[in-house]
Design a protein around this motif. Structure first.
Motif, PDB file in Angstrom:
ATOM      1  N   LEU A 108      14.279  -9.107   3.214  1.00 43.95           N
ATOM      2  CA  LEU A 108      13.504 -10.192   2.593  1.00 43.95           C
ATOM      3  C   LEU A 108      13.628 -10.094   1.072  1.00 43.95           C
ATOM      4  O   LEU A 108      13.162  -9.136   0.447  1.00 43.95           O
ATOM      5  N   ASP A 109      14.274 -11.109   0.515  1.00 50.09           N
ATOM      6  CA  ASP A 109      14.558 -11.188  -0.912  1.00 50.09           C
ATOM      7  C   ASP A 109      13.586 -12.208  -1.506  1.00 50.09           C
ATOM      8  O   ASP A 109      13.740 -13.411  -1.297  1.00 50.09           O
ATOM      9  N   VAL A 110      12.550 -11.705  -2.199  1.00 51.40           N
ATOM     10  CA  VAL A 110      11.469 -12.583  -2.670  1.00 51.40           C
ATOM     11  C   VAL A 110      11.656 -12.888  -4.159  1.00 51.40           C
ATOM     12  O   VAL A 110      11.724 -11.978  -4.994  1.00 51.40           O
ATOM     13  N   HIS A 111      11.752 -14.161  -4.466  1.00 52.90           N
ATOM     14  CA  HIS A 111      11.992 -14.665  -5.824  1.00 52.90           C
ATOM     15  C   HIS A 111      10.689 -15.258  -6.348  1.00 52.90           C
ATOM     16  O   HIS A 111      10.277 -16.335  -5.930  1.00 52.90           O
ATOM     17  N   LEU A 112      10.050 -14.535  -7.262  1.00 49.93           N
ATOM     18  CA  LEU A 112       8.760 -14.971  -7.792  1.00 49.93           C
ATOM     19  C   LEU A 112       8.936 -15.871  -9.008  1.00 49.93           C
ATOM     20  O   LEU A 112       9.401 -15.423 -10.058  1.00 49.93           O
ATOM     21  N   MET A 113       8.558 -17.132  -8.856  1.00 51.15           N
ATOM     22  CA  MET A 113       8.533 -18.046 -10.003  1.00 51.15           C
ATOM     23  C   MET A 113       7.070 -18.247 -10.352  1.00 51.15           C
ATOM     24  O   MET A 113       6.488 -19.324 -10.136  1.00 51.15           O
ATOM     25  N   ILE A 114       6.455 -17.167 -10.835  1.00 48.20           N
ATOM     26  CA  ILE A 114       5.015 -17.175 -11.112  1.00 48.20           C
ATOM     27  C   ILE A 114       4.753 -16.454 -12.440  1.00 48.20           C
ATOM     28  O   ILE A 114       5.514 -15.576 -12.825  1.00 48.20           O
ATOM     29  N   VAL A 115       3.662 -16.843 -13.093  1.00 50.42           N
ATOM     30  CA  VAL A 115       3.261 -16.123 -14.309  1.00 50.42           C
ATOM     31  C   VAL A 115       2.587 -14.811 -13.907  1.00 50.42           C
ATOM     32  O   VAL A 115       2.019 -14.708 -12.817  1.00 50.42           O
ATOM     33  N   ASP A 116       2.645 -13.834 -14.769  1.00 52.42           N
ATOM     34  CA  ASP A 116       1.955 -12.560 -14.584  1.00 52.42           C
ATOM     35  C   ASP A 116       2.157 -11.942 -13.189  1.00 52.42           C
ATOM     36  O   ASP A 116       1.185 -11.681 -12.467  1.00 52.42           O
ATOM     37  N   PRO A 117       3.409 -11.732 -12.801  1.00 54.78           N
ATOM     38  CA  PRO A 117       3.689 -11.246 -11.437  1.00 54.78           C
ATOM     39  C   PRO A 117       3.139  -9.849 -11.146  1.00 54.78           C
ATOM     40  O   PRO A 117       2.941  -9.499  -9.987  1.00 54.78           O
ATOM     41  N   ASP A 118       2.840  -9.078 -12.198  1.00 57.30           N
ATOM     42  CA  ASP A 118       2.328  -7.701 -12.018  1.00 57.30           C
ATOM     43  C   ASP A 118       1.100  -7.658 -11.100  1.00 57.30           C
ATOM     44  O   ASP A 118       0.892  -6.692 -10.389  1.00 57.30           O
ATOM     45  N   ARG A 119       0.310  -8.730 -11.126  1.00 56.85           N
ATOM     46  CA  ARG A 119      -0.929  -8.765 -10.328  1.00 56.85           C
ATOM     47  C   ARG A 119      -0.681  -8.676  -8.828  1.00 56.85           C
ATOM     48  O   ARG A 119      -1.566  -8.338  -8.064  1.00 56.85           O
ATOM     49  N   TYR A 120       0.549  -9.056  -8.400  1.00 55.10           N
ATOM     50  CA  TYR A 120       0.780  -9.202  -6.957  1.00 55.10           C
ATOM     51  C   TYR A 120       1.872  -8.293  -6.396  1.00 55.10           C
ATOM     52  O   TYR A 120       2.251  -8.444  -5.240  1.00 55.10           O
TER      53      TYR A 120
END
Ligand code: DX5
Ligand code: ZN
Length: 216
Positions: A63-75
């Motif tokens: 599973l290759d998860v591409h995060l297009m989100i601000v502040d990804p450290d939270r998750y």
């Protein structure tokens, strides 16, 4: 090493997700590419943890998860819990990129960085050895089905050169507008992983289209 194909679930049929997961399991695809959008970093909202958790129950591949989100450290730890094997954050969303990469690796995942079309590959010079994957966005992130940006080849060439010079060994992924027409040139220029959403799922026979991309 032969190249990897990562079909993007963004273009799948969300009413038949289990069926589409099985199709990918039984195809010559290597990874599942999962696009998470928050409506802030990109002007679209896709899906999040519950969907990935369910895909993880059916998927038999990475599973290759591409995060297009601000502040990804939270998750970061939550994405580990729902099954991410590779976690990619955007360069443009990380103030403390080095720290973020270490946090991803400390959770036991592979760490990736994605670059928007306007972001120079040279900005990664000081973290080349901390990376497992670099995703060059070949469209502006946020939507599937957009046209491939031709300047991608130039960025890819520069990044492959940086990798060779530094002796780093991250994978180079291309994401957006990939099809059988541009795949060969991308691989010849240095790409290792090709993401394809609409080209796969809008085709008549998605498994065959994946095989075609794998055979390029
Ligand atoms: C775009 C996403 C891509 C998208 C690719 O923001 O990161 O992964 O699903 O879709 P296609 O292959 O349709 O351009
Ligand atoms: Zn993506």
């Amino acid at each position: 090493m032969s190249h990897k194909i990562a079909p993007s679930i963004l273009a799948a049929d969300f009413g038949n997700l289990q069926r589409d997961c099985k199709m990918i399991n039984n195809s010559s695809a290597d990874w599942f590419h999962l696009d998470v959008m928050d409506g802030v970093f990109v002007p679209n909202i896709s899906y999040g943890m519950p969907i990935i958790n369910n895909i993880n129950k059916h998927a038999t591949k990475t599973l290759d998860v591409h995060l297009m989100i601000v502040d990804p450290d939270r998750y970061i730890s939550t994405f580990k819990e729902v099954g991410a094997d590779v976690l990619t954050v955007h360069y443009e969303a990380c103030t403390h990129l080095h720290r973020t990469l270490q946090a991803i690796k400390n959770e036991g995942m592979k760490a990736g960085v994605a670059l928007n079309p306007h972001t120079s590959v040279h900005l990664l010079s000081d973290v080349l050895n901390d990376l497992d994957l670099v995703c060059i966005m070949s469209v502006n992130p946020g939507f599937g089905g957009q046209s491939f940006i031709e300047n991608t080849y130039s960025k890819l060439k520069q990044l492959a050169h940086l990798r060779q010079e530094s002796g780093a060994n991250f994978l180079i992924q291309i994401d957006g507008g990939v099809n059988t027409k541009n795949a060969r040139k991308l691989l010849d220029t240095g790409a290792d992983v090709l993401v394809a959403g609409s080209f796969v799922f809008k085709s008549e026979n998605p498994a065959q289209t994946i095989a075609d991309l794998k055979a390029v």
